[in-house]
Design an enzyme around this catalytic site. Structure first.
Site, PDB file in Angstrom:
ATOM      1  N   ARG A   1       0.869  -1.194   0.000  1.00  0.00           N
ATOM      2  CA  ARG A   1       0.000   0.000   0.000  1.00  0.00           C
ATOM      3  C   ARG A   1       0.897   1.233   0.000  1.00  0.00           C
ATOM      4  O   ARG A   1       0.980   1.966   0.979  1.00  0.00           O
ATOM      5  CB  ARG A   1      -0.898  -0.014   1.218  1.00  0.00           C
ATOM      6  CG  ARG A   1      -2.077  -0.963   1.304  1.00  0.00           C
ATOM      7  CD  ARG A   1      -2.508  -1.765   0.169  1.00  0.00           C
ATOM      8  NE  ARG A   1      -3.870  -1.555  -0.290  1.00  0.00           N
ATOM      9  CZ  ARG A   1      -4.977  -1.909   0.334  1.00  0.00           C
ATOM     10  NH1 ARG A   1      -4.917  -2.478   1.509  1.00  0.00           N
ATOM     11  NH2 ARG A   1      -6.152  -1.693  -0.180  1.00  0.00           N
TER      12      ARG A   1
ATOM     13  N   GLN B   1      -0.157   2.556  -6.130  1.00  0.00           N
ATOM     14  CA  GLN B   1      -1.594   2.850  -6.013  1.00  0.00           C
ATOM     15  C   GLN B   1      -2.376   2.453  -7.268  1.00  0.00           C
ATOM     16  O   GLN B   1      -3.474   1.927  -7.154  1.00  0.00           O
ATOM     17  CB  GLN B   1      -1.789   4.341  -5.753  1.00  0.00           C
ATOM     18  CG  GLN B   1      -2.315   4.589  -4.356  1.00  0.00           C
ATOM     19  CD  GLN B   1      -2.261   6.054  -3.947  1.00  0.00           C
ATOM     20  OE1 GLN B   1      -1.754   6.893  -4.690  1.00  0.00           O
ATOM     21  NE2 GLN B   1      -2.778   6.349  -2.789  1.00  0.00           N
TER      22      GLN B   1
ATOM     23  N   ASP C   1      -3.318  -1.311  -7.393  1.00  0.00           N
ATOM     24  CA  ASP C   1      -3.892  -1.841  -6.157  1.00  0.00           C
ATOM     25  C   ASP C   1      -5.316  -2.368  -6.374  1.00  0.00           C
ATOM     26  O   ASP C   1      -6.299  -1.625  -6.271  1.00  0.00           O
ATOM     27  CB  ASP C   1      -3.857  -0.714  -5.113  1.00  0.00           C
ATOM     28  CG  ASP C   1      -4.332  -1.156  -3.751  1.00  0.00           C
ATOM     29  OD1 ASP C   1      -4.834  -2.288  -3.636  1.00  0.00           O
ATOM     30  OD2 ASP C   1      -4.208  -0.370  -2.810  1.00  0.00           O
TER      31      ASP C   1
ATOM     32  N   SER D   1      -7.917  -2.108  -3.456  1.00  0.00           N
ATOM     33  CA  SER D   1      -8.594  -0.807  -3.343  1.00  0.00           C
ATOM     34  C   SER D   1      -9.698  -0.679  -4.386  1.00  0.00           C
ATOM     35  O   SER D   1     -10.785  -0.191  -4.086  1.00  0.00           O
ATOM     36  CB  SER D   1      -7.600   0.346  -3.519  1.00  0.00           C
ATOM     37  OG  SER D   1      -6.781   0.450  -2.383  1.00  0.00           O
TER      38      SER D   1
ATOM     39  N   TYR E   1      -2.444  -1.607   7.866  1.00  0.00           N
ATOM     40  CA  TYR E   1      -3.525  -2.533   8.166  1.00  0.00           C
ATOM     41  C   TYR E   1      -3.785  -2.579   9.670  1.00  0.00           C
ATOM     42  O   TYR E   1      -2.862  -2.396  10.469  1.00  0.00           O
ATOM     43  CB  TYR E   1      -3.176  -3.947   7.698  1.00  0.00           C
ATOM     44  CG  TYR E   1      -3.189  -4.091   6.201  1.00  0.00           C
ATOM     45  CD1 TYR E   1      -4.395  -4.207   5.514  1.00  0.00           C
ATOM     46  CD2 TYR E   1      -2.015  -4.104   5.465  1.00  0.00           C
ATOM     47  CE1 TYR E   1      -4.418  -4.340   4.131  1.00  0.00           C
ATOM     48  CE2 TYR E   1      -2.029  -4.234   4.084  1.00  0.00           C
ATOM     49  CZ  TYR E   1      -3.240  -4.355   3.432  1.00  0.00           C
ATOM     50  OH  TYR E   1      -3.265  -4.480   2.069  1.00  0.00           O
TER      51      TYR E   1
END
Ligand SMILES: NC(=O)c1ccc[n+]([C@@H]2O[C@H](COP(=O)([O-])OP(=O)(O)OC[C@H]3O[C@@H](n4cnc5c(N)ncnc54)[C@H](O)[C@@H]3O)[C@@H](O)[C@H]2O)c1
Length: 389
Positions: free
Chosen positions: A128, A133, A136, A139, A235
């Protein structure tokens, strides 16, 4: 190199690993794309769209596996625990496999994948970090799930969400409570706000308070503090049972006063904590709705059943699984874009180049040359450290 996209086989799965729109980008990078006939139909992408964008269509699944150097799937064996096993004999050494593998699920399954010799990458392990990004997939799918959870809740509620002042009187807004403010929870807050609900939210990571408020939600602060709430990756860390017990007690009042509760509180690789109890559901008004996005991992609601809708004391408890599959067009578009960015990151002059010094490659690679090589996966299953990943 040839990238192959087989049709998804998990029952009810409607996504496809690549939407046609990304094919020209892959071709430009020196890759050829082959797609199993019908792979995109359920997602709204007919075969002709793939052909028009430069992909070759093959009628047989086995042919796609045989010809491709890199296989792209949504649910690979591992996350596809129903029909995924049938793909094992089609995988081979030197081939790459990219998709959801559920790498912290069952060690025997991951060992079976390793035994094929395939070089596999689990999109769940994407770090992450800002650089990753656009690769991902968690997400992307979380965004879709958060949105869809609210739409399902709105559909099931015998009320409308917004406040209305009409000639027939005033309608008060629905109260929506979101537990767990990761990507899915935050998207649920934004979606419920857009529909006009009054939204509250809670997460054990205090870092999300400002995000919740910026989306127009009220952050529910509890007089308890998690020890070491989040790990280096952002997390949530698992807490002991006494912490969860205290959470349940303190969350009870907010839950019982809500028309809709959406739970999305998960801890990677662990069973999800139970935060909404039977008593709390019984204290909700009849007609209220609980959507448990964690039901696949044991559920945040004591009453939720994986993949089912339970009605208890007039309250619907919805444990739909694989929710992203119910929005297959955009889920596939986002997922395909994530995989394309991931491939472009690893492909140099049309060849897959594995730079294991790179955090993105190093973190996502799970198996290679017959071994589980991922340090996080090995540690999770208490396997001795691999010699060289
Ligand atoms: N590229 C990036 O920088 C990037 C992209 C996406 C996510 N992230 C971060 O990664 C992390 C994980 O995001 P995710 O969407 O995968 O989350 P997730 O799906 O792993 O977890 C969902 C949420 O549940 C919460 N939770 C867990 N146990 C709880 C409990 N007992 N009570 C209340 N809440 C509980 C977690 O704190 C988390 O916010 C977050 O910190 C997020 O901001 C970073």
């Amino acid at each position: 190199m040839i990238v192959g996209v087989p049709r998804e086989t998990f029952p009810g799965e409607r996504r496809v690993a690549l939407a046609p729109s990304v094919i020209p980008t892959l071709v430009k990078a020196g890759l050829e794309v082959i797609v199993e006939v019908g792979a995109g139909i359920e997602a709204g992408y007919p075969d002709g769209d793939y052909a028009n964008k430069g992909a070759k269509l093959l009628p047989q699944r086995a042919e796609v596996f045989r010809n491709a150097d890199i296989i792209l799937q949504v649910l690979c064996y591992g996350s596809n625990d129903q029909t995924g096993r049938a793909d094992l004999p089609l995988l081979r050494r030197g081939q790459a496999l990219i998709g959801f593998l559920r790498p912290l699920g069952d060690v025997h399954t991951i060992q079976e994948i390793a035994a094929t010799g395939v070089t596999s990458f689990a999109v769940e392990l994407m770090p992450r970090i800002t650089r990753a990004q656009n690769m991902d997939a968690l997400s992307s799918m979380g965004t879709i799930c958060g949105y869809k959870a609210v739409v399902i809740a709105a559909d099931g509620l015998p009320k409308i969400f917004p406040m209305l002042t009409t000639a027939a009187g005033t309608i008060t807004p629905a109260r929506v409570f979101i537990i767990g403010c990761g990507v899915a929870g935050l998207q649920a807050i934004a979606t419920a706000k857009r529909l006009g609900a009054v939204v509250s939210a809670y997460d054990l990571r205090p870092a999300v308070l400002e995000l919740v408020q910026s989306l127009g939600g009220r952050f529910v602060e509890l007089p308890i503090e998690a020890t070491d709430a989040q790990d280096a990756g952002g997390y949530a860390k698992a807490q002991d049972e006494s912490f969860y017990q205290r959470q349940r007690e303190l969350l009870g009042r907010v839950v019982s006063e809500s028309d809709v509760v959406i739970t999305a509180a998960v801890v990677p690789g662990k069973k999800s904590p139970v935060l909404v109890t039977r008593d709390q559901v019984e204290a909700m008004a009849p007609g209220s709705v609980v959507v448990d996005l964690a039901s696949e991992r044991g559920g945040n609601c004591e009453l939720s059943r994986m993949g089912e809708q339970v009605v208890h004391h007039g309250v619907k408890v919805i444990g739909t699984i694989n929710m992203a599959s119910s929005v297959p067009y955009h889920a596939s578009q986002m997922y395909g874009r994530n995989l394309t960015n991931f491939l472009l990151h690893m492909v140099k002059e049309g060849q897959l180049v594995l730079n294991l010094e790179d955090e993105i490659t190093h973190n996502t690679i799970v198996t290679r040359d017959g071994e589980i090589v991922n340090p996080r996966v090995r540690e999770f299953f208490n396997l001795p450290a691999a010699v060289v990943p």
